[in-house]
Design an enzyme around this catalytic site. Structure first.
Site, mmCIF file in Angstrom:
data_model
loop_
_atom_site.group_PDB
_atom_site.id
_atom_site.type_symbol
_atom_site.label_atom_id
_atom_site.label_comp_id
_atom_site.label_asym_id
_atom_site.label_seq_id
_atom_site.Cartn_x
_atom_site.Cartn_y
_atom_site.Cartn_z
ATOM 1 N N CYS A 203 0.814 -1.216 0.000
ATOM 2 C CA CYS A 203 0.000 0.000 0.000
ATOM 3 C C CYS A 203 0.853 1.273 0.000
ATOM 4 O O CYS A 203 0.556 2.234 -0.732
ATOM 5 C CB CYS A 203 -0.934 0.001 1.206
ATOM 6 S SG CYS A 203 -0.145 -0.451 2.769
ATOM 7 N N HIS B 91 -2.683 6.348 4.700
ATOM 8 C CA HIS B 91 -1.249 6.467 4.965
ATOM 9 C C HIS B 91 -0.739 7.821 4.466
ATOM 10 O O HIS B 91 -1.176 8.321 3.422
ATOM 11 C CB HIS B 91 -0.472 5.381 4.231
ATOM 12 C CG HIS B 91 -0.704 3.993 4.740
ATOM 13 N ND1 HIS B 91 -1.396 3.706 5.897
ATOM 14 C CD2 HIS B 91 -0.303 2.792 4.235
ATOM 15 C CE1 HIS B 91 -1.408 2.392 6.075
ATOM 16 N NE2 HIS B 91 -0.767 1.815 5.083
#
Length: 340
Positions: free
Chosen positions: A133, A246
């Site tokens: 990711c 994130h």
């Protein structure tokens, strides 16, 4: 003659990424025929909703992939290692979100905005790997810059949400916050240290070189996706008390002269990227705004005054969507358009 509908199986359907697969398939109106929801014995028998219909979750086993065209996998690396090759032999093309096949030379590692042509290599093993990711959002932002200015070196520090470690880690953050507010001790069972009101400079286990596996994933995957192992990459990955999305502080050094304005102009036209960069007005990417969205957001674009051709930037994306499920579904969309 091309099919109008495709049979899809989701392995790891009850996990946070599995549930995101369901949402994105529905949101993007993917042409799903039969949908199989697969999970372990612990979750088999439960039901999930897709397009208003409750679908039972069944046990992932050797017979799960008969008649399935596309398998969206997020069941954990060891499960993918066992079942993805079996699915491939059954004629199912697997798009695997685990780390199991990413560095396999016969498995393409794909981010659709960056290297979509690599999808053609799926026939070698009937498997396509979804990158990590944190790697995905970084390369989406850096690809246009690399194409024009040739990136020599990347220094990245990540601020990764607990959802990257699964629903148990999200529950642990909630439990710890509740415990601390009630003057109780906070127990760390899923993550290596207490995460509530803390930052943990460890994601995954440490290697002999002092880096974690997560950090080396960013190094190796970036080079594979760009098809250039001369790009120097160094990473520090940190878990922070954020539920979803994130963030990354990224510093790049390029071969050709580069300016912040040139970067903003490039990225404003880049697929899958939104530039939010007016810091004097408090405009910059933040996880609370990136959560539940599809784009990769870039801001704080500025010159690195310590080197000749350097740029600093701040990159944020929803790790469950673009960092996982959305990227996989985008791959599937290209598969049905161009290859099957």
């Amino acid at each position: 003659m091309k099919k109008k509908l495709y049979n899809v199986a989701i392995a790891g359907a009850t996990g946070v990424v599995g549930k995101e697969f369901l949402k994105i398939l529905e949101d993007r109106k993917f042409p799903v025929g039969e949908l199989k929801l697969l999970a372990s014995e612990r979750s088999a028998g439960s039901r999930l909703t897709f397009r208003g219909e409750e679908i039972p979750v069944t046990l992932l086993d050797d017979e799960s992939f008969k008649g399935v065209d596309i398998g969206l996998f997020s069941p954990g690396a060891s499960v993918s290692a066992k079942h993805a090759p079996r699915a491939g032999k059954a004629g199912c093309i697997v798009i695997d979100n685990t780390s199991q096949f990413r560095m396999d030379a016969d498995v393409p590692l794909v981010v659709p905005e960056v290297n979509p042509k690599a999808i053609a290599e799926y026939k070698k093993k009937m498997i396509i790997a979804n990158p990590n990711c944190s790697t995905i959002q970084m390369v989406v932002a850096l690809k246009p810059i690399h194409d024009k200015f040739r990136i020599k070196r990347i220094v990245v520090s990540t601020y990764q949400s607990v959802s990257g470690a699964g629903k148990e880690a999200m529950e642990e953050l909630s439990d710890q916050v509740r415990a601390l507010f009630n003057m109780q001790s906070a127990q760390a069972k899923v993550l290596p240290q207490r995460i509530a009101f803390n930052c943990i400079p460890q994601i995954d286990s440490f290697l002999d070189n002092g880096y974690t596996k997560e950090e080396m994933k960013m190094v190796n995957e970036t080079q594979k996706i760009f098809g250039d192992d001369t790009i120097r990459v160094t990473a520090t990955t940190v878990r922070v008390p954020v539920f979803v999305a994130h963030s990354e502080s990224v510093n790049i050094e390029t071969e050709k002269p580069i300016t912040p304005d040139a970067v903003r102009k490039l990225l404003s036209k880049a697929p899958g990227v939104t530039v939010l960069d007016d810091p004097k007005k408090g405009v910059y990417p933040m996880p609370v705004e990136a959560a539940d969205t599809d784009d990769t957001f870039v801001g704080r674009i500025r010159k690195d005054e310590s080197i000749e051709n350097g740029i600093n930037m701040w990159i944020v994306a929803d790790n469950l969507r673009k960092g996982a499920a959305l990227n996989a579904v985008q791959i599937a969309e290209i598969l049905i358009k161009d290859y099957i």
